[in-house]
Scaffold this motif. Structure first.
Motif, PDB file in Angstrom:
ATOM      1  N   LEU A  70     -41.351 132.579   7.114  1.00 48.62           N
ATOM      2  CA  LEU A  70     -42.883 132.557   6.305  1.00 48.62           C
ATOM      3  C   LEU A  70     -44.078 132.542   7.475  1.00 48.62           C
ATOM      4  CD1 LEU A  70     -42.672 130.394   3.256  1.00 48.62           C
ATOM      5  CD2 LEU A  70     -42.376 132.711   3.268  1.00 48.62           C
ATOM      6  N   GLY A  71     -43.511 131.896   8.268  1.00 46.96           N
ATOM      7  CA  GLY A  71     -44.707 131.898   9.238  1.00 46.96           C
ATOM      8  C   GLY A  71     -44.701 133.127  10.221  1.00 46.96           C
ATOM      9  N   ARG A  72     -43.643 133.969  10.530  1.00 46.19           N
ATOM     10  CA  ARG A  72     -43.492 135.058  11.284  1.00 46.19           C
ATOM     11  C   ARG A  72     -44.059 136.130  10.346  1.00 46.19           C
ATOM     12  NH1 ARG A  72     -38.848 133.298  13.544  1.00 46.19           N
ATOM     13  NH2 ARG A  72     -37.510 133.536  11.703  1.00 46.19           N
ATOM     14  N   PRO A  76     -49.107 131.673   4.195  1.00 42.97           N
ATOM     15  CA  PRO A  76     -49.550 130.403   4.403  1.00 42.97           C
ATOM     16  C   PRO A  76     -48.505 129.197   4.175  1.00 42.97           C
ATOM     17  CG  PRO A  76     -50.359 131.330   2.563  1.00 42.97           C
ATOM     18  CD  PRO A  76     -49.525 132.303   2.980  1.00 42.97           C
ATOM     19  N   ALA A  77     -47.953 128.721   4.951  1.00 47.52           N
ATOM     20  CA  ALA A  77     -46.853 127.740   4.983  1.00 47.52           C
ATOM     21  C   ALA A  77     -47.079 126.567   6.126  1.00 47.52           C
ATOM     22  CB  ALA A  77     -45.485 128.099   4.769  1.00 47.52           C
ATOM     23  N   VAL A  78     -46.555 125.583   5.959  1.00 45.20           N
ATOM     24  CA  VAL A  78     -46.365 124.545   7.073  1.00 45.20           C
ATOM     25  C   VAL A  78     -45.680 125.260   8.069  1.00 45.20           C
ATOM     26  CG1 VAL A  78     -47.256 122.548   5.956  1.00 45.20           C
ATOM     27  CG2 VAL A  78     -44.895 123.168   5.846  1.00 45.20           C
ATOM     28  N   THR A  79     -45.707 124.733   9.324  1.00 47.55           N
ATOM     29  CA  THR A  79     -44.984 125.193  10.285  1.00 47.55           C
ATOM     30  C   THR A  79     -43.730 124.254  10.643  1.00 47.55           C
ATOM     31  OG1 THR A  79     -46.682 125.924  11.110  1.00 47.55           O
ATOM     32  CG2 THR A  79     -44.636 125.912  12.722  1.00 47.55           C
ATOM     33  N   ALA A  80     -42.593 124.773  10.304  1.00 44.66           N
ATOM     34  CA  ALA A  80     -41.408 123.876  10.840  1.00 44.66           C
ATOM     35  C   ALA A  80     -41.088 123.741  12.197  1.00 44.66           C
ATOM     36  CB  ALA A  80     -39.951 124.599  10.176  1.00 44.66           C
ATOM     37  N   VAL A  81     -40.948 122.715  12.635  1.00 42.76           N
ATOM     38  CA  VAL A  81     -40.899 122.364  14.158  1.00 42.76           C
ATOM     39  C   VAL A  81     -39.407 121.945  14.734  1.00 42.76           C
ATOM     40  CG1 VAL A  81     -43.188 121.970  14.634  1.00 42.76           C
ATOM     41  CG2 VAL A  81     -41.870 120.070  14.040  1.00 42.76           C
ATOM     42  N   VAL A 127     -52.352 130.039  -7.463  1.00 43.94           N
ATOM     43  CA  VAL A 127     -51.895 131.428  -8.027  1.00 43.94           C
ATOM     44  C   VAL A 127     -52.171 132.441  -6.908  1.00 43.94           C
ATOM     45  CG1 VAL A 127     -52.854 133.273  -9.206  1.00 43.94           C
ATOM     46  CG2 VAL A 127     -52.676 130.899 -10.344  1.00 43.94           C
ATOM     47  N   VAL A 128     -53.183 132.303  -6.122  1.00 44.86           N
ATOM     48  CA  VAL A 128     -53.114 133.569  -4.785  1.00 44.86           C
ATOM     49  C   VAL A 128     -51.639 132.945  -3.925  1.00 44.86           C
ATOM     50  CG1 VAL A 128     -54.472 133.965  -2.793  1.00 44.86           C
ATOM     51  CG2 VAL A 128     -55.490 133.533  -5.120  1.00 44.86           C
ATOM     52  N   LEU A 129     -51.351 132.053  -3.687  1.00 43.19           N
ATOM     53  CA  LEU A 129     -50.202 131.477  -2.903  1.00 43.19           C
ATOM     54  C   LEU A 129     -49.196 132.177  -3.487  1.00 43.19           C
ATOM     55  CD1 LEU A 129     -48.966 130.027  -0.607  1.00 43.19           C
ATOM     56  CD2 LEU A 129     -48.975 128.156  -2.146  1.00 43.19           C
ATOM     57  N   PHE A 157     -60.537 126.783  -2.404  1.00 41.66           N
ATOM     58  CA  PHE A 157     -59.435 126.091  -1.518  1.00 41.66           C
ATOM     59  C   PHE A 157     -58.494 127.337  -1.201  1.00 41.66           C
ATOM     60  CE2 PHE A 157     -61.067 122.669  -4.176  1.00 41.66           C
ATOM     61  CZ  PHE A 157     -60.996 121.636  -2.956  1.00 41.66           C
ATOM     62  N   ALA A 158     -58.007 127.077  -0.019  1.00 42.00           N
ATOM     63  CA  ALA A 158     -56.666 127.785   0.064  1.00 42.00           C
ATOM     64  C   ALA A 158     -55.292 127.095   0.127  1.00 42.00           C
ATOM     65  CB  ALA A 158     -56.995 128.474   1.815  1.00 42.00           C
ATOM     66  N   ALA A 159     -54.482 127.558  -0.369  1.00 45.19           N
ATOM     67  CA  ALA A 159     -53.088 126.731  -0.583  1.00 45.19           C
ATOM     68  C   ALA A 159     -52.121 126.917   0.391  1.00 45.19           C
ATOM     69  CB  ALA A 159     -52.535 127.019  -2.051  1.00 45.19           C
ATOM     70  N   TYR A 160     -51.529 126.123   0.942  1.00 43.62           N
ATOM     71  CA  TYR A 160     -50.285 126.228   1.805  1.00 43.62           C
ATOM     72  C   TYR A 160     -48.865 125.676   1.205  1.00 43.62           C
ATOM     73  CZ  TYR A 160     -53.550 127.715   5.551  1.00 43.62           C
ATOM     74  OH  TYR A 160     -54.284 128.302   6.199  1.00 43.62           O
TER      75      TYR A 160
END
Lengths: 394, 387
Positions: A70-72, A76-81, A127-129, A157-160
């Protein structure tokens, strides 16, 4: 112990992996949370915040890969580390994600005094997400307010996405899978609102969960239609192509690919957006100023840039943008009190100053200077805002 | 309640690849059906076609006598159990179970109450109903999630790998809970898993799938004792069935450790064949020194050097390496791939009585009950010696 990590941080190895996450005391940052199947904790390490989830190795690895993908793709998503496996004492594996700065859970948003009228804003962001994920062929499987974090975006707001455990990536998503995601989302949000009402009795009479989930379906269908529907018109209405592209721009989407065809007689044209990409305003602002902000914040800043140009008689947008950034945006960012730093992110502060100027100007009956506004805002408003960056709360 | 009939179901994706290929399975009313197989076998796709998440390329999906191919998921009256595991901390256990009914809108309070109480009685949650879920045990939390499915009054329960994300202890506990619940409610259930132990312990019948094709549909016992092919034989059972090269010699077969006589019936079935693959489960071996004299006579013995012994208390496993000719090694390598890399190295796994004194490195006398020997065609994988 084995660690699979995107950018190795040696400090990660010093965490107490030999103890169950539920028993950790060091590094833990208290955040409001629901009851999830897995133990999840937010930790702070070298000044950076991470969410750690205890789960099975295969599931952790799968989710890690999905989030990276998703990041690539710029979604909008959290980054897995990292995935930490084969922990001492036969403990389950752990998925580590980087916590988003200035991101709020829906519980915190309401805890920070969002008026009930703000609920539709969260729903819109969700919904946008969801639409963006579906356009990318991403089936979520567990759409809910708990599985996203929200960042302020100039009054919206922007949703992740923060949880992709049930998710799948397909080349394309069938209508049924999309519908099912929406159905599941409605069920989950319905229960989350009942829960929120039970937690905050003040909300009880003010939120109608049925109305909220009705608007999820409606907003989803309408946005999906706007972004993907085929449109037909006669060849003397070719302006409708431009109007469609503009309309998508207003919604924050750029058209990367548009399919066009004519019928056998050549008198009717069909158009259908094939590839649309969110972030229309954010990209434009980044190109002009190098600022990277949420799309609605960018929309707001671009509109301020437009009035700056008109006011100062600029005709060249690029050079105007350059000066606006240096002489207005950065100047104001520099006026913000340095301590505490965790109230709002700079672009959101700028948006609030623009709002504040509108208030002051209306009260004064004349346009108030932006720098005077900023001084007044930092003196009277900023200090009273709740902390929204993790770790800066009391 | 309803029966689910899958008739010649095909699912083909855009690239032409058939994810499910001409599968027919009839799930009887009240039956617990398991769909099992390694990843990519089509089991989840099949479940999704039952739910209505995937379009069906061809064939008929019939639920309760009604063809549902074109019905949206919400119009099929099925419950995906554990679709929502989340517990809501500020709602009581009662409300955590009741919310799907509240969502329907207009359900009378008396009906909600009756359904929630009925579900909680079935799940033994009565004493927790008024509490908040924060302090429930892991198992109780899972039961609350099941309660949500029960109150929906669905025609069937569907489970998609529900236990894969639980720890081993809770997994075992939930397996029992699910089985008990299904028996009590007598509800038609389709359960997808990749875990053959779950399949064997839960299912009334089990459908074993491989690369979109139904391999065998049978009771757990029948799958275990009468696998139709090498794949099913290798997939079902833990530790897995042993596979050995076997050369037909008159009325017997020559195995790496000696020759065994076949029953007349089996000898008849493999007449004219040469190289085969023999399959025999670990428990049909033993340490010749401790075999009960009443059954010793029906088996034969051989001597072999034991590589490793694992003692588990109630029994022990001995590992004995052997050489396989290329034809057999190739088929076994393919089988290993089909089984998702489940290790099938060319070694014999032998279950020993806990009293056995065999130790690693020792040359031991091993007893084998050849009446349980299966013989498979190395080219097709078919079991040639089915009863």
């Amino acid at each position: 112990m084995r660690v699979l990590a995107s950018s190795p941080n040696p400090a990660m190895l010093t965490l107490p992996w030999g103890r169950p996450l539920a028993d950790w005391t060091e590094h833990i940052v208290p955040v409001p949370r629901g009851l999830s199947r897995h133990v999840v904790r937010v930790i702070q390490l070298d000044g950076v915040f991470y969410a750690v989830k205890e789960t099975q190795e295969q599931i952790a690895k799968r989710e890690y890969r999905l989030l990276r993908e998703l990041g690539r793709r710029g979604l909008p998503a959290v980054t897995a580390v990292a995935v930490v496996a084969e922990r001492p004492n036969d403990l389950g594996s752990a998925l580590v994600t980087r916590h988003l700065a200035f991101a709020l859970s829906y519980r915190t948003v309401f805890g920070n005094g969002l008026p009930v009228g703000g609920l539709p804003l969260l729903v819109d962001a969700l919904v946008v997400l969801l639409v963006r994920l579906h356009l990318a062929g991403f089936y979520w499987g567990d759409v809910s307010l708990s599985n996203v974090l929200f960042r302020r975006s100039a009054g919206e707001f922007a949703a992740y996405l923060v949880d992709a455990e049930t998710a799948e990536l397909h080349p394309q998503l069938s209508d049924r899978m999309r519908e099912y995601d929406v159905t599941v989302g409605c069920e989950n949000v319905f229960a989350e609102l009942l829960d929120l009402q039970a937690a905050e009795p003040a909300l009880a009479g003010q939120v109608d969960p049925f109305e909220v989930i009705g608007s999820i379906t409606e907003r989803y269908e309408s946005l999906w239609h706007e972004l993907t529907a085929e449109e037909q018109f006669s060849t003397d209405e070719m302006w409708r192509i431009e109007r469609r592209v503009e309309r998508l721009g207003e919604l924050g989407f750029d058209v990367e690919e548009l399919a066009m065809s004519t019928d056998a007689t050549g008198s009717t044209v069909s158009i259908q957006p094939r590839v649309v990409e969110a972030g229309h305003h954010a990209r434009e602002l980044a190109r002009l100023t190098g600022l990277e902000v949420e799309d609605n914040q960018a929309r707001r800043l671009l509109s301020d840039l437009a009035s700056y140009m008109a006011h100062n008689g600029f005709s060249d947008r690029e050079s105007a943008a350059h000066r606006w950034r240096r002489e207005v945006y950065d100047e104001i960012a520099g006026m913000a009190p340095t301590e505490p730093s965790g109230r709002l992110e700079p672009a959101e502060v700028f948006h609030q100053i623009l709002e504040h100027r509108w208030l002051l100007s209306e009260r004064a009956g004349r346009e108030i200077d932006i720098f005077d506004t900023a001084r007044d805002y930092f003196a009277t408003v900023f200090g009273r805002l709740p902390e929204e960056k993790l770790g800066t709360a009391d | 309640m309803a029966a689910i009939e899958m008739v010649n179901i095909v699912k083909q994706y855009g690239d032409g690849f058939p994810a499910v290929n001409d599968v027919s399975i009839d799930v009887e009313d009240g039956e617990f059906m398991i769909l099992v197989g390694p990843s990519g076998c089509g089991k989840s796709t099949l479940l999704r076609m039952i739910v209505g998440l995937e379009d069906i390329t061809s064939g008929d999906m019939v639920i309760g006598g009604r063809r549902v191919n074109d019905l949206a998921p919400r119009d099929r009256n099925l419950a995906m159990v554990f679709q929502n595991y989340a517990l809501y901390p500020h709602l009581s256990v009662y409300e955590n179970i009741a919310f799907p009914l509240r969502l329907k809108g207009g359900v009378p309070e008396s009906e909600i109450d009756a359904k929630v109480r009925e579900a909680s009685a079935t799940l033994e949650l009565d004493e927790h109903l008024e509490r908040k879920p924060g302090n429930l045990s892991g198992g109780q939390r899972q039961r609350v999630a099941m309660g949500r499915a029960i109150v929906r009054d669905a025609d069937a329960f569907l489970f998609d790998e529900p236990l894969s994300n639980l720890d081993a202890k809770l997994r075992g506990q939930m397996r029992t809970e699910i089985s008990r619940l299904q028996k009590r409610l007598g509800i038609t259930t389709v359960y997808v898993t990749h875990d053959q132990t779950e399949a064997m312990t839960l299912g009334d019948r089990v459908a074993v799938l491989k690369r979109g094709l139904l391999q065998q549909l049978a009771t757990p016992r029948e799958l275990y004792n009468q696998p139709v092919n090498l794949f099913v034989a290798g997939f079902i059972g833990s530790p897995p069935m042993n596979f050995l090269p076997a050369t037909v010699k008159g009325t017997g077969v020559e195995l790496p450790f000696g020759t065994v006589r076949l029953s007349d019936e089996k000898a008849q079935k493999v007449q004219g064949k040469e190289l085969l693959i023999a399959g025999i489960r670990p428990e049909h071996f033993n340490d010749a020194a401790v075999v009960d004299s009443s059954i010793a006579g029906r088996g034969s013995t051989f001597r072999a050097t034991v590589d490793v012994v694992e003692w588990l208390g109630h029994e022990a496993y001995a590992y004995i390496p052997y050489e396989a000719p290329p034809e057999v090694a190739e088929q076994l390598a393919q089988l290993e791939k089909d089984l998702d890399g489940e290790v099938l190295r060319t070694q014999l796994v032998v279950a020993l009585d806990a009293n056995s004194k065999i130790t690693k490195g020792e040359e031991a006398e091993i007893w084998m009950d050849a009446s349980h020997l299966h013989l498979f065609d190395p080219a097709s994988g078919d079991n040639l010696t089915l009863d």
